[in-house]
Write an enzyme that holds these catalytic residues in place. Sequence first.
Site, PDB file in Angstrom:
ATOM      1  N   ARG A   1       0.820  -1.209   0.000  1.00 12.86           N
ATOM      2  CA  ARG A   1       0.000   0.000   0.000  1.00 12.86           C
ATOM      3  C   ARG A   1       0.858   1.265   0.000  1.00 12.86           C
ATOM      4  NH1 ARG A   1      -5.167   0.752   1.561  1.00 12.86           N
ATOM      5  NH2 ARG A   1      -5.309  -1.321   2.475  1.00 12.86           N
TER       6      ARG A   1
ATOM      7  N   LEU B   1      -6.075   5.265   1.897  1.00 15.45           N
ATOM      8  CA  LEU B   1      -4.794   5.899   1.578  1.00 15.45           C
ATOM      9  C   LEU B   1      -3.817   5.668   2.734  1.00 15.45           C
ATOM     10  CD1 LEU B   1      -6.043   9.327   0.188  1.00 15.45           C
ATOM     11  CD2 LEU B   1      -5.238   7.360  -1.132  1.00 15.45           C
TER      12      LEU B   1
ATOM     13  N   ASP C   1      -9.196  11.846   7.395  1.00 10.49           N
ATOM     14  CA  ASP C   1      -8.091  11.766   8.375  1.00 10.49           C
ATOM     15  C   ASP C   1      -7.515  10.362   8.276  1.00 10.49           C
ATOM     16  OD1 ASP C   1      -9.978  11.258  11.505  1.00 10.49           O
ATOM     17  OD2 ASP C   1      -9.758  10.033   9.690  1.00 10.49           O
TER      18      ASP C   1
ATOM     19  N   ASN D   1     -13.780  13.410   1.270  1.00 11.47           N
ATOM     20  CA  ASN D   1     -14.296  12.123   0.837  1.00 11.47           C
ATOM     21  C   ASN D   1     -15.812  12.112   0.927  1.00 11.47           C
ATOM     22  OD1 ASN D   1     -14.374   9.348   0.184  1.00 11.47           O
ATOM     23  ND2 ASN D   1     -14.433   8.795   2.354  1.00 11.47           N
ATOM     24  N   THR D   2     -16.454  11.432  -0.014  1.00 15.34           N
ATOM     25  CA  THR D   2     -17.913  11.245   0.088  1.00 15.34           C
ATOM     26  C   THR D   2     -18.145   9.841   0.627  1.00 15.34           C
ATOM     27  OG1 THR D   2     -18.048  10.282  -2.130  1.00 15.34           O
ATOM     28  CG2 THR D   2     -18.369  12.668  -1.956  1.00 15.34           C
ATOM     29  N   HIS D   3     -19.189   9.708   1.453  1.00 17.65           N
ATOM     30  CA  HIS D   3     -19.486   8.398   2.027  1.00 17.65           C
ATOM     31  C   HIS D   3     -20.998   8.188   2.022  1.00 17.65           C
ATOM     32  CE1 HIS D   3     -18.811   4.800   4.367  1.00 17.65           C
ATOM     33  NE2 HIS D   3     -19.748   5.181   5.199  1.00 17.65           N
TER      34      HIS D   3
ATOM     35  N   GLY E   1      -8.008   7.838   9.939  1.00 15.40           N
ATOM     36  CA  GLY E   1      -8.888   6.729  10.317  1.00 15.40           C
ATOM     37  C   GLY E   1      -9.733   6.290   9.130  1.00 15.40           C
TER      38      GLY E   1
ATOM     39  N   ASP F   1     -13.127   6.777   7.493  1.00 14.12           N
ATOM     40  CA  ASP F   1     -14.348   7.607   7.484  1.00 14.12           C
ATOM     41  C   ASP F   1     -14.584   8.279   8.842  1.00 14.12           C
ATOM     42  OD1 ASP F   1     -15.759   4.951   5.555  1.00 14.12           O
ATOM     43  OD2 ASP F   1     -14.891   6.837   4.820  1.00 14.12           O
TER      44      ASP F   1
HETATM   45  C1  GRF Z   1     -20.242   6.381  -3.670  1.00  9.43           C
HETATM   46  O1  GRF Z   1     -21.445   6.158  -2.952  1.00  9.43           O
HETATM   47  C2  GRF Z   1     -19.122   6.680  -2.723  1.00  9.43           C
HETATM   48  O2  GRF Z   1     -19.488   7.452  -1.611  1.00  9.43           O
HETATM   49  C3  GRF Z   1     -18.769   5.298  -2.260  1.00  9.43           C
HETATM   50  O3  GRF Z   1     -18.839   4.495  -3.414  1.00  9.43           O
HETATM   51  C4  GRF Z   1     -19.769   5.096  -4.306  1.00  9.43           C
HETATM   52  C5  GRF Z   1     -19.069   5.339  -5.601  1.00  9.43           C
HETATM   53  O4  GRF Z   1     -20.021   5.584  -6.557  1.00  9.43           O
HETATM   54  N1  GRF Z   1     -17.458   5.278  -1.655  1.00  9.43           N
HETATM   55  P1  GRF Z   1     -19.567   6.242  -7.963  1.00  9.43           P
HETATM   56  O5  GRF Z   1     -18.300   5.504  -8.393  1.00  9.43           O
HETATM   57  O6  GRF Z   1     -19.324   7.696  -7.703  1.00  9.43           O
HETATM   58  O7  GRF Z   1     -20.730   6.002  -8.864  1.00  9.43           O
END
Ligand code: GRF
Length: 195
Positions: A63, A91, A139, A105-107, A141, A143
């Site tokens: 990694r 990462l 960060d 980051n989006t979650h 961790g 999420d």
């Molecule tokens: C998103 O919901 C993101 O938050 C999660 O995986 C999904 C990726 O979807 N980690 P996409 O590749 O943007 O369609």
Amino acid sequence: LKLVVLISGGGSNLRSLLEASEDAEFPARVVAIGADRDADGLAHAEEFGIPSFVVPYTSYPDRESWGDALLEQIRLWEPDLVILSGLMRLLPERVVEALSPQLINTHPAYLPEFPGAHGVRDALAAGVTETGASVIVVDTGVDSGPIISRQRVAILPNDTESTLHDRIKLVERELLVQAVLDIANGTIDLKELAS
Ligand code: GRF
């Protein structure tokens, strides 16, 4: 605001950023798109004429060396903000440290509920009636960084992981575009948030 966006999958959230940045008023532009594999979402880079790079996770012995190579590629573009939008890899700490706090980051869950790689599946399995979407500062961790924004998303009785995830993604991309706007116009100060 110069953005580098990292993906592993279809890049649906990335596409929303690309579409938003088509508007000359939008104060940010995606300067490069990176992936840890030959992600389907790289097709959006092609379509929008944005440079892209792939640092294949499987091409590296570990990694850390993958992370170093990825960081090198990211730095070439001198981004003001790096966005993980469906990057399905953690990462290495030194990459997070090098980019933080200009790393978000989006979650697909209402953090701190259901962190990790299966947030949608976990929410479904928990039998709750609502989950959500979140944008956070990354960060070291999983999420666990400071929350920039989050919004509740209902879980419907006959939801499957994919119907629920699709509904969450619609909210995710709204939160992401708004977060980029707020960061670009100074409404959100990442240094303050991450301090
Ligand atoms: C998103 O919901 C993101 O938050 C999660 O995986 C999904 C990726 O979807 N980690 P996409 O590749 O943007 O369609």
